[in-house]
Design a protein around this motif. Structure first.
Motif, mmCIF file in Angstrom:
data_model
loop_
_atom_site.group_PDB
_atom_site.id
_atom_site.type_symbol
_atom_site.label_atom_id
_atom_site.label_comp_id
_atom_site.label_asym_id
_atom_site.label_seq_id
_atom_site.Cartn_x
_atom_site.Cartn_y
_atom_site.Cartn_z
ATOM 1 N N ARG A 35 2.812 6.060 -0.191
ATOM 2 C CA ARG A 35 3.488 5.309 0.875
ATOM 3 C C ARG A 35 2.473 4.612 1.778
ATOM 4 O O ARG A 35 2.608 3.416 2.075
ATOM 5 N N MET A 36 1.445 5.340 2.192
ATOM 6 C CA MET A 36 0.447 4.752 3.080
ATOM 7 C C MET A 36 -0.311 3.616 2.400
ATOM 8 O O MET A 36 -0.529 2.564 3.004
ATOM 9 N N VAL A 37 -0.689 3.806 1.151
ATOM 10 C CA VAL A 37 -1.399 2.746 0.415
ATOM 11 C C VAL A 37 -0.499 1.524 0.274
ATOM 12 O O VAL A 37 -0.930 0.394 0.510
ATOM 13 N N PHE A 38 0.762 1.730 -0.080
ATOM 14 C CA PHE A 38 1.714 0.626 -0.233
ATOM 15 C C PHE A 38 1.882 -0.128 1.089
ATOM 16 O O PHE A 38 1.812 -1.358 1.123
ATOM 17 N N VAL A 39 2.096 0.602 2.159
ATOM 18 C CA VAL A 39 2.309 -0.033 3.471
ATOM 19 C C VAL A 39 1.065 -0.817 3.892
ATOM 20 O O VAL A 39 1.162 -1.983 4.289
ATOM 21 N N LEU A 40 -0.093 -0.184 3.793
ATOM 22 C CA LEU A 40 -1.323 -0.854 4.237
ATOM 23 C C LEU A 40 -1.652 -2.066 3.375
ATOM 24 O O LEU A 40 -2.016 -3.125 3.885
ATOM 25 N N ARG A 41 -1.512 -1.923 2.068
ATOM 26 C CA ARG A 41 -1.926 -3.002 1.157
ATOM 27 C C ARG A 41 -0.890 -4.119 1.075
ATOM 28 O O ARG A 41 -1.202 -5.286 1.210
ATOM 29 N N ASP A 42 0.368 -3.756 0.845
ATOM 30 C CA ASP A 42 1.382 -4.785 0.588
ATOM 31 C C ASP A 42 2.139 -5.239 1.822
ATOM 32 O O ASP A 42 2.513 -6.400 1.910
ATOM 33 N N LEU A 43 2.366 -4.361 2.764
ATOM 34 C CA LEU A 43 3.113 -4.776 3.956
ATOM 35 C C LEU A 43 2.181 -5.238 5.077
ATOM 36 O O LEU A 43 2.461 -6.233 5.739
ATOM 37 N N GLU A 44 1.088 -4.521 5.274
ATOM 38 C CA GLU A 44 0.124 -4.909 6.299
ATOM 39 C C GLU A 44 -0.902 -5.917 5.771
ATOM 40 O O GLU A 44 -1.681 -6.473 6.536
ATOM 41 N N GLU A 45 -0.920 -6.114 4.465
ATOM 42 C CA GLU A 45 -1.771 -7.090 3.770
ATOM 43 C C GLU A 45 -3.261 -6.854 3.965
ATOM 44 O O GLU A 45 -4.049 -7.794 4.064
ATOM 45 N N LEU A 46 -3.660 -5.582 4.020
ATOM 46 C CA LEU A 46 -5.081 -5.262 4.067
ATOM 47 C C LEU A 46 -5.662 -5.371 2.660
ATOM 48 O O LEU A 46 -4.930 -5.300 1.672
ATOM 49 N N THR A 47 -6.968 -5.521 2.567
ATOM 50 C CA THR A 47 -7.609 -5.562 1.259
ATOM 51 C C THR A 47 -7.686 -4.155 0.684
ATOM 52 O O THR A 47 -7.574 -3.158 1.417
ATOM 53 N N THR A 48 -7.921 -4.072 -0.610
ATOM 54 C CA THR A 48 -8.073 -2.774 -1.264
ATOM 55 C C THR A 48 -9.251 -2.012 -0.660
ATOM 56 O O THR A 48 -9.164 -0.799 -0.429
ATOM 57 N N ASP A 49 -10.339 -2.713 -0.372
ATOM 58 C CA ASP A 49 -11.494 -2.070 0.255
ATOM 59 C C ASP A 49 -11.154 -1.524 1.643
ATOM 60 O O ASP A 49 -11.585 -0.422 2.009
ATOM 61 N N GLU A 50 -10.397 -2.283 2.421
ATOM 62 C CA GLU A 50 -10.005 -1.816 3.751
ATOM 63 C C GLU A 50 -9.127 -0.565 3.656
ATOM 64 O O GLU A 50 -9.309 0.388 4.416
ATOM 65 N N VAL A 51 -8.181 -0.585 2.726
ATOM 66 C CA VAL A 51 -7.309 0.577 2.527
ATOM 67 C C VAL A 51 -8.147 1.782 2.100
ATOM 68 O O VAL A 51 -7.942 2.901 2.588
ATOM 69 N N SER A 52 -9.109 1.548 1.221
ATOM 70 C CA SER A 52 -9.996 2.615 0.755
ATOM 71 C C SER A 52 -10.720 3.270 1.926
ATOM 72 O O SER A 52 -10.809 4.503 2.008
ATOM 73 N N GLN A 53 -11.225 2.464 2.826
ATOM 74 C CA GLN A 53 -11.946 2.989 3.992
ATOM 75 C C GLN A 53 -11.010 3.751 4.932
ATOM 76 O O GLN A 53 -11.333 4.848 5.392
ATOM 77 N N ILE A 54 -9.856 3.186 5.219
ATOM 78 C CA ILE A 54 -8.904 3.809 6.136
ATOM 79 C C ILE A 54 -8.407 5.143 5.585
ATOM 80 O O ILE A 54 -8.325 6.139 6.309
ATOM 81 N N MET A 55 -8.098 5.147 4.292
ATOM 82 C CA MET A 55 -7.531 6.342 3.669
ATOM 83 C C MET A 55 -8.600 7.331 3.189
ATOM 84 O O MET A 55 -8.263 8.413 2.725
#
Length: 85
Positions: A35-55
């Motif tokens: 859920r968090m990866v989906f929200v950050l990547r697809d809804l918040e439109e962060l990059t995969t690298d940004e999601v990787s760092q946040i998560m």
């Protein structure tokens, strides 16, 4: 990367408030990481690298969780559409 699937247009999906609410409801039922990866990547439109760092996950784990989340959401959207007809 595209939202939900390679042949799916996110503008078409999100142009309908009801469908956006359904996706939100479906994503709420995903396991936490997906859920968090989906929200950050697809809804918040962060990059995969940004999601990787946040998560605090590897890029590979982000991609794997995102893929599973998208497949689950796609399948539930299809079921919703069939049930709704």
């Amino acid at each position: 990367e595209q939202f939900i699937g390679s042949d799916y247009n996110p503008e078409q999906l999100l142009s309908n408030k009801e469908q956006a609410e359904i996706i939100k409801h479906i994503s709420d039922g995903l396991p936490e990481k997906q859920r968090m990866v989906f929200v950050l990547r697809d809804l918040e439109e962060l990059t995969t690298d940004e999601v990787s760092q946040i998560m605090e996950m590897s890029v590979e784990s982000v991609k794997a969780n995102l893929s599973i989340a998208r497949k689950t959401i796609r399948a539930k959207l299809i079921k919703w559409r069939v049930d709704d007809e």
